[in-house]
Design a protein around this motif. Sequence first.
Motif, mmCIF file in Angstrom:
data_model
loop_
_atom_site.group_PDB
_atom_site.id
_atom_site.type_symbol
_atom_site.label_atom_id
_atom_site.label_comp_id
_atom_site.label_asym_id
_atom_site.label_seq_id
_atom_site.Cartn_x
_atom_site.Cartn_y
_atom_site.Cartn_z
ATOM 1 N N LEU A 217 7.718 -12.043 -6.336
ATOM 2 C CA LEU A 217 8.154 -11.026 -5.392
ATOM 3 C C LEU A 217 7.684 -11.479 -4.023
ATOM 4 O O LEU A 217 6.482 -11.632 -3.790
ATOM 5 N N SER A 230 3.951 -3.686 -1.605
ATOM 6 C CA SER A 230 4.866 -3.068 -2.555
ATOM 7 C C SER A 230 4.170 -1.876 -3.203
ATOM 8 O O SER A 230 2.945 -1.843 -3.341
ATOM 9 N N GLN A 231 4.961 -0.906 -3.619
ATOM 10 C CA GLN A 231 4.426 0.242 -4.343
ATOM 11 C C GLN A 231 4.644 0.024 -5.832
ATOM 12 O O GLN A 231 5.677 -0.496 -6.251
ATOM 13 N N THR A 232 3.681 0.431 -6.628
ATOM 14 C CA THR A 232 3.713 0.125 -8.052
ATOM 15 C C THR A 232 3.407 1.353 -8.891
ATOM 16 O O THR A 232 2.683 2.247 -8.466
ATOM 17 N N ILE A 243 7.933 -1.806 -9.619
ATOM 18 C CA ILE A 243 7.430 -2.360 -8.355
ATOM 19 C C ILE A 243 8.542 -2.261 -7.315
ATOM 20 O O ILE A 243 9.650 -2.725 -7.550
ATOM 21 N N SER A 244 8.221 -1.657 -6.164
ATOM 22 C CA SER A 244 9.223 -1.600 -5.099
ATOM 23 C C SER A 244 9.188 -2.886 -4.292
ATOM 24 O O SER A 244 8.129 -3.460 -4.035
ATOM 25 N N ASP A 245 10.375 -3.356 -3.912
ATOM 26 C CA ASP A 245 10.512 -4.554 -3.091
ATOM 27 C C ASP A 245 10.819 -4.105 -1.663
ATOM 28 O O ASP A 245 11.950 -3.718 -1.361
ATOM 29 N N PRO A 246 9.828 -4.112 -0.758
ATOM 30 C CA PRO A 246 10.048 -3.571 0.591
ATOM 31 C C PRO A 246 11.014 -4.372 1.431
ATOM 32 O O PRO A 246 11.533 -3.883 2.420
ATOM 33 N N GLN A 272 10.456 -0.107 3.110
ATOM 34 C CA GLN A 272 9.070 -0.536 3.070
ATOM 35 C C GLN A 272 8.137 0.645 2.843
ATOM 36 O O GLN A 272 6.963 0.469 2.519
#
Length: 391
Positions: A217, A230-232, A243-246, A272
């Motif tokens: 990532l 990233s937020q998980t 997992i967020s991909d900003p 983001q």
Amino acid sequence: MYLFVPDNKGITVLDTGLHGDHFHSPRTITTIDAGKPGDYAISHDNKKIAFSVNGEQEVLVINIDNPNINRKYDIGDINEGEGTLIIQFDKDGLLYVANKNAAENENLRIIDTSTNDVVVEGNAGNSPYSSIYSKYTGYVYFTTNDGILKVSNTGESELTEYTHEGSSSLVESWVTHDGGKLVSLIGGDNDSKLPYSGIVVYDLVDEELVREVPIELDRTTDSDHNDILSQTLFLQPQNILAISDPEVGNIELIDIEDGSMASIQIQGNFPQSLRLVGNEDIGILWSVTSDGLVHAIDLNNKEVLDQFELEESLGNDLALAQVPVETPATEGDELYDPHTWISPYVALKQGQNIYESLVEIDPENEEYYTQRWNELKSKLEDLDQRYMEEL
């Protein structure tokens, strides 16, 4: 179901409108003045939710059934230097509060939230990064620079050293549904373009590494060249790590059992600032962007199930927490339309449920119901395919 939505000023408690198998109108329950909340933890009886308050020596504990009942705890000298507080509940409702920047052997407090007393002052290890509670072993675990530290409710601790591929420490961590395994992200090396280099699955009973799943990532930075994290979120029943991909606004869903990955595209002006909250029992993952777009993601089929917009945008510093709350609908409540009329996929699921129910209560006419269901299914599948290709 309630969403607790912190921002720079406090916490907004939002009733999403989801009650059991039906929807009502989303509405704001209350707003709590809390400074700038950070880490959060939910008690195992779903009665309390706690937030650390960034930049303050405080932890806020909220009564979930009645969010207007809440209390702040002054943690005192554990937070010298305004270090980041890490919090975790055990099954008895004791709240463990650790400071990753405080000196070892002086960086842990255990609070009895039923009596409001600090019952233990002790050790959370060398620079603890995250914590989990295992219902299987009955201990709280902190991932530290030296390994995994096991802590009892009396403050006694035991360090398990570990090795894994790569040189970075474990960072964000979760526990599997049975409480027997720890799931943790491995931080990326300083010279790496990756914010994380892999996922570790660690057996808490046998105290050994089970597997390591590599992930890729890209690291993302803002205009000042600071990392955008990233937020998980780990979803226990499905053994899926979200997992967020900003950089592109996607949500990556990673199966920790086989390492497979699915990518979900969501909308929003500020990906983001994406935050994830999970509704694990019914297989729905909620995401909220800073501009107030809420998405419900079907984990089983790995696609966006529904979306709606909040009345106000929530800014760039969100740290969402979600708690299922059984609240009866009151007289005069407006039923919330989940917009299934624009989702052929959801209509397919509804149609199949109706078909199967009809066959169950009227088996003599199964042939007729099957014929009609196949006709409807064909039309909806064709419409869904056209939506995918043309829209």
